[in-house]
Design an enzyme around this catalytic site. Structure first.
Site, PDB file in Angstrom:
ATOM      1  N   ASP A 169      -5.926  14.597  16.585  1.00 46.04           N
ATOM      2  CA  ASP A 169      -6.699  12.633  16.543  1.00 46.04           C
ATOM      3  C   ASP A 169      -7.127  12.416  17.484  1.00 46.04           C
ATOM      4  O   ASP A 169      -7.347  13.614  18.563  1.00 46.04           O
ATOM      5  CB  ASP A 169      -4.835  12.309  17.162  1.00 46.04           C
ATOM      6  N   CYS A 170      -7.826  11.331  17.127  1.00 46.95           N
ATOM      7  CA  CYS A 170      -9.025  11.689  18.277  1.00 46.95           C
ATOM      8  C   CYS A 170      -9.252  11.489  20.082  1.00 46.95           C
ATOM      9  O   CYS A 170     -10.004  11.716  20.277  1.00 46.95           O
ATOM     10  CB  CYS A 170     -10.034  10.503  17.544  1.00 46.95           C
ATOM     11  N   ARG A 171      -8.271  10.838  19.685  1.00 45.67           N
ATOM     12  CA  ARG A 171      -7.923  10.460  21.434  1.00 45.67           C
ATOM     13  C   ARG A 171      -7.658  11.460  22.118  1.00 45.67           C
ATOM     14  O   ARG A 171      -7.684  11.834  23.518  1.00 45.67           O
ATOM     15  CB  ARG A 171      -6.128   8.965  21.752  1.00 45.67           C
TER      16      ARG A 171
ATOM     17  N   LYS B 201       3.308   0.683   3.414  1.00 43.46           N
ATOM     18  CA  LYS B 201       2.758  -0.413   4.411  1.00 43.46           C
ATOM     19  C   LYS B 201       2.949  -1.913   3.549  1.00 43.46           C
ATOM     20  O   LYS B 201       2.188  -1.242   2.181  1.00 43.46           O
ATOM     21  CB  LYS B 201       1.410  -0.352   5.049  1.00 43.46           C
TER      22      LYS B 201
ATOM     23  N   HIS C 297     -12.763   3.850   0.087  1.00 46.31           N
ATOM     24  CA  HIS C 297     -12.826   3.020   1.212  1.00 46.31           C
ATOM     25  C   HIS C 297     -13.590   1.300   0.993  1.00 46.31           C
ATOM     26  O   HIS C 297     -14.025   0.421   1.878  1.00 46.31           O
ATOM     27  CB  HIS C 297     -13.033   4.087   2.515  1.00 46.31           C
TER      28      HIS C 297
ATOM     29  N   GLU D   7      -8.675  -4.620   5.551  1.00 48.76           N
ATOM     30  CA  GLU D   7      -7.724  -4.747   3.901  1.00 48.76           C
ATOM     31  C   GLU D   7      -6.988  -5.081   3.500  1.00 48.76           C
ATOM     32  O   GLU D   7      -6.958  -5.908   2.402  1.00 48.76           O
ATOM     33  CB  GLU D   7      -7.690  -2.743   3.309  1.00 48.76           C
TER      34      GLU D   7
ATOM     35  N   ARG E 169      -9.669  16.865   7.060  1.00 45.96           N
ATOM     36  CA  ARG E 169     -10.882  17.316   6.118  1.00 45.96           C
ATOM     37  C   ARG E 169     -11.885  17.199   6.894  1.00 45.96           C
ATOM     38  O   ARG E 169     -12.884  16.729   7.585  1.00 45.96           O
ATOM     39  CB  ARG E 169     -10.636  15.752   5.248  1.00 45.96           C
TER      40      ARG E 169
ATOM     41  N   GLY F 231     -10.153   2.911  12.493  1.00 51.78           N
ATOM     42  CA  GLY F 231      -9.341   2.769  14.227  1.00 51.78           C
ATOM     43  C   GLY F 231     -10.221   3.959  15.192  1.00 51.78           C
ATOM     44  O   GLY F 231     -10.276   3.260  16.422  1.00 51.78           O
ATOM     45  N   ILE F 232     -11.195   5.027  14.838  1.00 49.54           N
ATOM     46  CA  ILE F 232     -11.909   5.099  16.188  1.00 49.54           C
ATOM     47  C   ILE F 232     -13.487   4.433  16.030  1.00 49.54           C
ATOM     48  O   ILE F 232     -13.929   4.025  16.935  1.00 49.54           O
ATOM     49  CB  ILE F 232     -12.144   6.259  14.992  1.00 49.54           C
TER      50      ILE F 232
ATOM     51  N   ASN G 233       0.653  -1.110   0.288  1.00 52.03           N
ATOM     52  CA  ASN G 233       0.298   0.378  -0.553  1.00 52.03           C
ATOM     53  C   ASN G 233       0.865   1.380  -0.054  1.00 52.03           C
ATOM     54  O   ASN G 233       1.645   1.291   0.980  1.00 52.03           O
ATOM     55  CB  ASN G 233      -0.737  -0.499   1.159  1.00 52.03           C
TER      56      ASN G 233
ATOM     57  N   ARG H 153      -2.958  -1.834  -3.194  1.00 52.62           N
ATOM     58  CA  ARG H 153      -3.613  -1.644  -2.974  1.00 52.62           C
ATOM     59  C   ARG H 153      -3.434  -0.203  -4.224  1.00 52.62           C
ATOM     60  O   ARG H 153      -3.021   0.610  -4.193  1.00 52.62           O
ATOM     61  CB  ARG H 153      -3.600  -0.933  -1.790  1.00 52.62           C
TER      62      ARG H 153
ATOM     63  N   HIS I 165     -17.045   3.864   8.382  1.00 54.69           N
ATOM     64  CA  HIS I 165     -15.506   3.623   7.831  1.00 54.69           C
ATOM     65  C   HIS I 165     -15.184   5.032   8.652  1.00 54.69           C
ATOM     66  O   HIS I 165     -14.445   5.845   8.639  1.00 54.69           O
ATOM     67  CB  HIS I 165     -14.801   3.239   7.126  1.00 54.69           C
TER      68      HIS I 165
HETATM   69  P1  ADP Z   1      -5.855   5.371   8.986  1.00 56.28           P
HETATM   70  O1  ADP Z   1      -7.270   6.333   8.433  1.00 56.28           O
HETATM   71  O2  ADP Z   1      -4.785   6.927   8.782  1.00 56.28           O
HETATM   72  O3  ADP Z   1      -6.320   4.482   8.354  1.00 56.28           O
HETATM   73  P2  ADP Z   1      -7.175   4.509  11.693  1.00 56.28           P
HETATM   74  O4  ADP Z   1      -8.205   3.172  10.891  1.00 56.28           O
HETATM   75  O5  ADP Z   1      -5.843   3.903  11.803  1.00 56.28           O
HETATM   76  O6  ADP Z   1      -6.332   5.086  10.824  1.00 56.28           O
HETATM   77  O7  ADP Z   1      -7.712   5.866  12.885  1.00 56.28           O
HETATM   78  C1  ADP Z   1      -6.883   6.910  13.612  1.00 56.28           C
HETATM   79  C2  ADP Z   1      -7.958   7.098  14.167  1.00 56.28           C
HETATM   80  O8  ADP Z   1      -8.820   6.738  14.826  1.00 56.28           O
HETATM   81  C3  ADP Z   1      -7.156   8.025  14.797  1.00 56.28           C
HETATM   82  O9  ADP Z   1      -7.663   9.526  15.171  1.00 56.28           O
HETATM   83  C4  ADP Z   1      -7.180   7.955  16.000  1.00 56.28           C
HETATM   84  O10 ADP Z   1      -7.099   8.816  17.481  1.00 56.28           O
HETATM   85  C5  ADP Z   1      -8.009   7.055  16.694  1.00 56.28           C
HETATM   86  N1  ADP Z   1      -8.486   6.232  17.437  1.00 56.28           N
HETATM   87  C6  ADP Z   1      -7.299   4.305  17.845  1.00 56.28           C
HETATM   88  N2  ADP Z   1      -7.002   4.490  19.045  1.00 56.28           N
HETATM   89  C7  ADP Z   1      -8.645   4.710  19.228  1.00 56.28           C
HETATM   90  C8  ADP Z   1      -9.189   4.584  20.680  1.00 56.28           C
HETATM   91  N3  ADP Z   1      -8.771   3.938  21.519  1.00 56.28           N
HETATM   92  N4  ADP Z   1      -9.964   5.604  21.038  1.00 56.28           N
HETATM   93  C9  ADP Z   1     -10.436   6.874  20.405  1.00 56.28           C
HETATM   94  N5  ADP Z   1      -9.827   6.965  19.167  1.00 56.28           N
HETATM   95  C10 ADP Z   1      -8.582   6.417  18.921  1.00 56.28           C
END
Ligand code: ADP
Length: 404
Positions: free
Chosen positions: A281-283, A17, A178, A384, A239, A330-331, A10, A89, A206
């Site tokens: 970053d959501c976290r 990746k 996606h 994926e 975005r 991830g979220i 990818n 990919r 997603h």
């Molecule tokens: P990409 O689109 O780059 O593949 P990911 O699918 O890995 O991204 O998602 C990344 C997002 O997931 C980031 O915003 C990250 O903060 C969030 N994320 C990962 N783990 C957690 C968690 N435990 N709680 C909240 N958000 C999370």
């Protein structure tokens, strides 16, 4: 030695990746990431048998070099002898590709031509393909397109309300992205329901750095939120998602932005980052709200969730029945807070969340998170890479069968 592994690549503009996957079992034998390519900070990380091999990439710091480093490790462990194909990919397949495709020189030049629709992604994909052809000249190379799954969308879903000639003459329509992820989680959800996938209907969310919603009817995508480019639809990490197009004219005509500045603003400075002013970053944003009660963090989370809930609700217009809502990315796979916030706005669609189950389904744990009297809500970790490996293997099996 039996050749039973697929190398999945990818290739992004500054990253690569990779995973070595057994397409039958889904087992990942080796995986890794090369980052900051084309800069002096270029580095590579390879995971194999529980160990992490890290390295700095010397000049010219490029994709070719990263693949060469990967090959050294593969050769060291004799894994190169087990690879029977490379699956790539590829982000944009336009209207040309709706299935996995064996890469020939013609296919490669079409992927290159499609760069006008995906200027950040397709050129990188071509670099990855060329680099892989150089180091694995005897292996078949297969392209799995991110847009392919959405080629089943009907005209009413993929056309914009703009002059038809722009579609006919210039391909301006919605393509969606996606696709591999939405396809995978829908297949898994059908298994959880114990139903054939062609008898199921899902809305899949997603939610990662990029976010998209997809409606999957009888196993096929019938609508999705990303459009001509990955900027349309719900709000994402950096975005904006949907905005009034008039904002663009306002920025240019009233505030003096250049077109490049508008593009940068909407692609890189908006979304969770733009609203919170803190991070994409959501976290980090969740921590800023739950630990420090930062009001802008809360606002960013609220706008993000409301826009997603609204999008999910609007997509119910594409369906006559709905088996489940699926969260992935991830979220979607990890954030209890985001899932709860979204689902709480979907009670009219008969979705309600179970707090206990919502706490359990995280960090790779799949399952349902709905309360007993709710429609199904599934959390399904996406994979994926496995889909790319599986579809690459299937295509080559078909080719062999056709020749015999
Ligand atoms: P990409 O689109 O780059 O593949 P990911 O699918 O890995 O991204 O998602 C990344 C997002 O997931 C980031 O915003 C990250 O903060 C969030 N994320 C990962 N783990 C957690 C968690 N435990 N709680 C909240 N958000 C999370």
């Amino acid at each position: 030695m039996k050749k039973n592994l697929i190398l999945v690549l990818n290739c992004g503009s500054s990253s690569l990746k990779f995973s070595l996957i057994n397409p039958n079992s889904g087992e990942t034998v080796l995986s890794g990431l090369a980052e900051r390519l084309l800069s002096e900070q270029a580095s590579i990380k390879i995971k194999y048998q529980g160990q992490v091999i890290q390295g700095v990439l010397p000049s010219p710091y490029d994709h070719q070099y990263a693949i060469a480093r990967l090959v050294e490790v593969l050769v060291l462990h004799e894994l190169n002898l087990e690879i029977f194909a490379v699956g790539h990919r590829v982000v944009h397949g336009g209207e040309n590709y709706c299935t996995p495709t064996l890469i020939t020189q013609d296919v490669k030049s079409i992927i290159r031509d499609l760069s006008q629709l995906a200027p950040l992604h397709n050129p990188a994909n071509v670099i990855g393909i060329t680099a892989a052809e150089t180091v694995f000249p005897d292996l078949p190379q297969v392209a799995i397109f991110d847009t392919a799954f959405h080629q089943s969308m009907p005209e009413k879903a993929y056309l914009y309300g703009i002059p038809y000639a722009l579609y006919k003459d210039h391909g301006i329509r919605r393509y969606g992205f996606h696709g591999t992820s939405h396809y995978f989680v829908a297949q898994q959800a059908a298994k959880l329901l114990n139903k054939p996938s062609n008898e199921t209907s899902f809305i899949s969310a997603h939610l990662g750095n990029g976010c998209s919603i997809c409606v999957i009817k009888n196993g096929e995508s019938v609508d999705t939120s990303l459009g001509l480019t990955p900027l349309e639809g719900v709000m994402m990490g950096t975005r904006s998602g949907d905005v009034d197009p008039g904002i663009i004219f306002h920025l240019v005509n009233q505030l003096g932005y250049s077109v490049e500045q508008v593009s940068h603003l909407l692609n890189k400075e908006s979304g969770l980052l733009g609203v919170s002013g803190l991070s994409n970053d959501c976290r980090e944003i969740e921590d800023a709200w739950t630990k420090n009660r930062n009001p802008r963090a809360k606002l960013a989370l609220d706008v993000f969730c409301y826009r997603i809930a609204k999008s999910i609700a609007s997509f119910s217009a594409s369906l006559t029945s709905l088996d489940a809502l699926i969260f992935t990315g991830g979220i979607g796979e990890n954030s209890m807070l985001i899932r709860e916030n979204i689902v709480n706005q979907l009670s009219l669609l008969n979705f309600t969340i179970s707090k206990e189950k919502n706490e359990t389904c995280r960090f790779g744990q799949a399952g349902n998170i709905n309360s007993d009297n709710s429609r199904h809500i599934f959390v399904i970790p996406t994979n994926e890479e496995w889909v790319i490996a599986e579809q690459t293997a299937q295509l080559l099996l078909q080719h062999t069968a056709n020749k015999e």
